[in-house]
Design an enzyme around this catalytic site. Structure first.
Site, PDB file in Angstrom:
ATOM      1  CB  SER A 130      -0.818   0.106   1.543  1.00 39.24           C
ATOM      2  OG  SER A 130      -1.892  -1.280   0.794  1.00 39.24           O
ATOM      3  CG  HIS A 157      -2.621  -2.375  -3.156  1.00 36.00           C
ATOM      4  ND1 HIS A 157      -1.655  -3.212  -3.287  1.00 36.00           N
ATOM      5  CD2 HIS A 157      -3.104  -1.775  -1.788  1.00 36.00           C
ATOM      6  CE1 HIS A 157      -1.429  -2.998  -1.251  1.00 36.00           C
ATOM      7  NE2 HIS A 157      -2.255  -2.282  -1.263  1.00 36.00           N
ATOM      8  CG  HIS A 216      -4.639  -7.424   0.801  1.00 34.24           C
ATOM      9  ND1 HIS A 216      -4.832  -6.130  -0.077  1.00 34.24           N
ATOM     10  CD2 HIS A 216      -3.045  -6.355   1.820  1.00 34.24           C
ATOM     11  CE1 HIS A 216      -4.146  -5.492   0.046  1.00 34.24           C
ATOM     12  NE2 HIS A 216      -3.024  -5.409   1.254  1.00 34.24           N
ATOM     13  CE1 TYR A 275      -8.756  -5.995   2.619  1.00 36.02           C
ATOM     14  CE2 TYR A 275      -6.199  -5.981   3.599  1.00 36.02           C
ATOM     15  CZ  TYR A 275      -7.381  -5.241   2.494  1.00 36.02           C
ATOM     16  OH  TYR A 275      -6.566  -4.203   2.289  1.00 36.02           O
ATOM     17  CD  GLU A 276      -8.408  -6.940  -1.995  1.00 33.78           C
ATOM     18  OE1 GLU A 276      -8.979  -6.197  -3.375  1.00 33.78           O
ATOM     19  OE2 GLU A 276      -7.194  -7.163  -1.716  1.00 33.78           O
ATOM     20  CB  ALA A 296       0.977   0.092   4.698  1.00 37.59           C
ATOM     21  CG  MET A 330      -4.959  -5.657   7.718  1.00 38.78           C
ATOM     22  SD  MET A 330      -6.321  -4.306   6.827  1.00 38.78           S
ATOM     23  CE  MET A 330      -6.379  -3.833   8.751  1.00 38.78           C
ATOM     24  CB  SER A 331      -0.473  -7.899   3.029  1.00 41.65           C
ATOM     25  OG  SER A 331       0.228  -6.795   3.624  1.00 41.65           O
ATOM     26  CG  ASN A 354      -1.280   2.832  11.628  1.00 40.92           C
ATOM     27  OD1 ASN A 354      -0.967   2.312  11.040  1.00 40.92           O
ATOM     28  ND2 ASN A 354      -1.647   2.151  12.939  1.00 40.92           N
ATOM     29  CG  HIS A 378      -6.437   2.327   2.722  1.00 46.22           C
ATOM     30  ND1 HIS A 378      -5.375   1.266   3.018  1.00 46.22           N
ATOM     31  CD2 HIS A 378      -6.935   2.783   1.160  1.00 46.22           C
ATOM     32  CE1 HIS A 378      -5.187   1.573   1.824  1.00 46.22           C
ATOM     33  NE2 HIS A 378      -5.766   1.788   0.879  1.00 46.22           N
TER      34      HIS A 378
HETATM   35  N1  HPA Z   1      -3.779  -2.699  11.470  1.00 46.99           N
HETATM   36  C1  HPA Z   1      -3.395  -2.848  10.446  1.00 46.99           C
HETATM   37  N2  HPA Z   1      -2.807  -3.589   9.474  1.00 46.99           N
HETATM   38  C2  HPA Z   1      -2.378  -2.069   8.792  1.00 46.99           C
HETATM   39  C3  HPA Z   1      -2.352  -1.256  10.312  1.00 46.99           C
HETATM   40  C4  HPA Z   1      -2.664  -1.363  11.528  1.00 46.99           C
HETATM   41  O1  HPA Z   1      -2.239  -0.143  12.411  1.00 46.99           O
HETATM   42  N3  HPA Z   1      -2.023  -0.422  10.129  1.00 46.99           N
HETATM   43  C5  HPA Z   1      -1.586  -0.531   8.204  1.00 46.99           C
HETATM   44  N4  HPA Z   1      -2.054  -1.470   8.242  1.00 46.99           N
END
Ligand code: HPA
Length: 269
Positions: free
Chosen positions: A26, A57, A79, A81-82, A109, A207-208, A231, A243
């Site tokens: 990302s 993406h 991903h 989650y998709e 990310a 998440m990847s 973050n 996002h």
């Molecule tokens: N959690 C999960 N996935 C992420 C985060 C997060 O805080 N930041 C970027 N991808």
């Protein structure tokens, strides 16, 4: 035709086989623009490739030369989650292996559970914890690709990580290290989950990456992975997670990450 056949045909007989594959996550796709003699193919034109739909993406494969090294770059990823089956995430990784790559560098990310590595930092993965509830190798095994049971004791290659550290130092960039914990998503975590993950030994959450790393080890690729910290994980920072926030801070980390990876690719041998 397999995806590898399509790519070889599009690139032509004179194109060198890639030695190195990179997955750009990302907001981290910029390095793909620097590929020379590029053949770019959208994932939708590659048989079996899962196609993601997340902003930030690009969803294309780029074959060519980066800093003098033949590479294949996967710009963007699909991903779990998709709603994409875990086993489908094997296709891009096995395709780069079939093209000749021996090493896979994964980027993503991630949120940081370690306050010392805040937004904009980059972190090399030393190991992971798979909390996705899925494994891309579940289902029938093709023994021609790899063994039924694959060991992950050395999933993130120590020598490659050492090279990343040398490159970071040469570029004057701080490269953190840590354990990446993968969740299914797409919701971000709760503060209680992050406290639990910290107790479990995680430094970053995302998440990847974990499905690709597992598939890569199964088919004999060496793996390195780097997180761009976008973050502080939920409950550790003041800003609400989104996002958009991920993409904004990925762009900051991406500057350092691209310098480190450019040098890594240049010095790869
Ligand atoms: N959690 C999960 N996935 C992420 C985060 C997060 O805080 N930041 C970027 N991808």
């Amino acid at each position: 035709m397999t995806a590898a056949d399509v790519i070889r045909e599009a690139a032509g007989a004179d194109a060198p086989a890639p030695r190195l594959a990179l997955v750009l996550g990302s907001g981290l796709g910029g390095l793909a623009e620097a590929v020379q003699d590029a053949t770019a193919i959208p994932y939708k034109d590659l048989p079996g490739f899962p196609v993601g739909s997340v902003a930030g993406h690009a969803g294309r494969l780029v074959l060519g030369t980066l800093e003098g090294t033949p590479v294949v770059v996967l710009q963007g990823r699909a991903h779990l989650y998709e709603g994409i089956p875990a086993s489908d995430l094997a296709v891009p990784v096995r395709t780069v292996r079939a093209l000749g790559a021996e090493t896979l560098v994964l980027t993503n990310a991630a949120g940081s559970i370690n306050p010392a590595a805040g937004p904009g930092a980059i972190m090399a993965l030393t190991d992971h914890i798979n909390m996705m509830g899925a494994n891309p190798l579940a289902g029938p095994n093709d023994d021609r690709i790899g063994p039924r049971f694959v060991g992950l004791g050395d999933i993130y290659d120590t020598d490659l990580r050492g090279a990343l550290h040398r490159c970071a130092q040469a570029e004057g960039v701080v490269l953190h290290e840590g354990v990446y914990l993968a969740v299914l998503g797409p919701s971000f975590e709760t503060p209680a989950e992050i406290r639990a993950f910290r107790t479990l030994g995680a430094d970053a959450v995302g998440m990847s990456t974990v499905p690709e790393a597992i598939v890569a080890r199964h088919c004999g690729l060496r793996v390195a992975a780097v997180s761009a910290i976008t973050n502080l994980a939920e409950g550790l920072g003041a800003e609400p997670l989104s996002h958009e926030h991920t993409l904004k801070n990925a762009a900051i980390a991406a500057q350092d990450l691209q310098r480190v990876l450019s040098r890594f690719v240049k010095e790869y041998n």
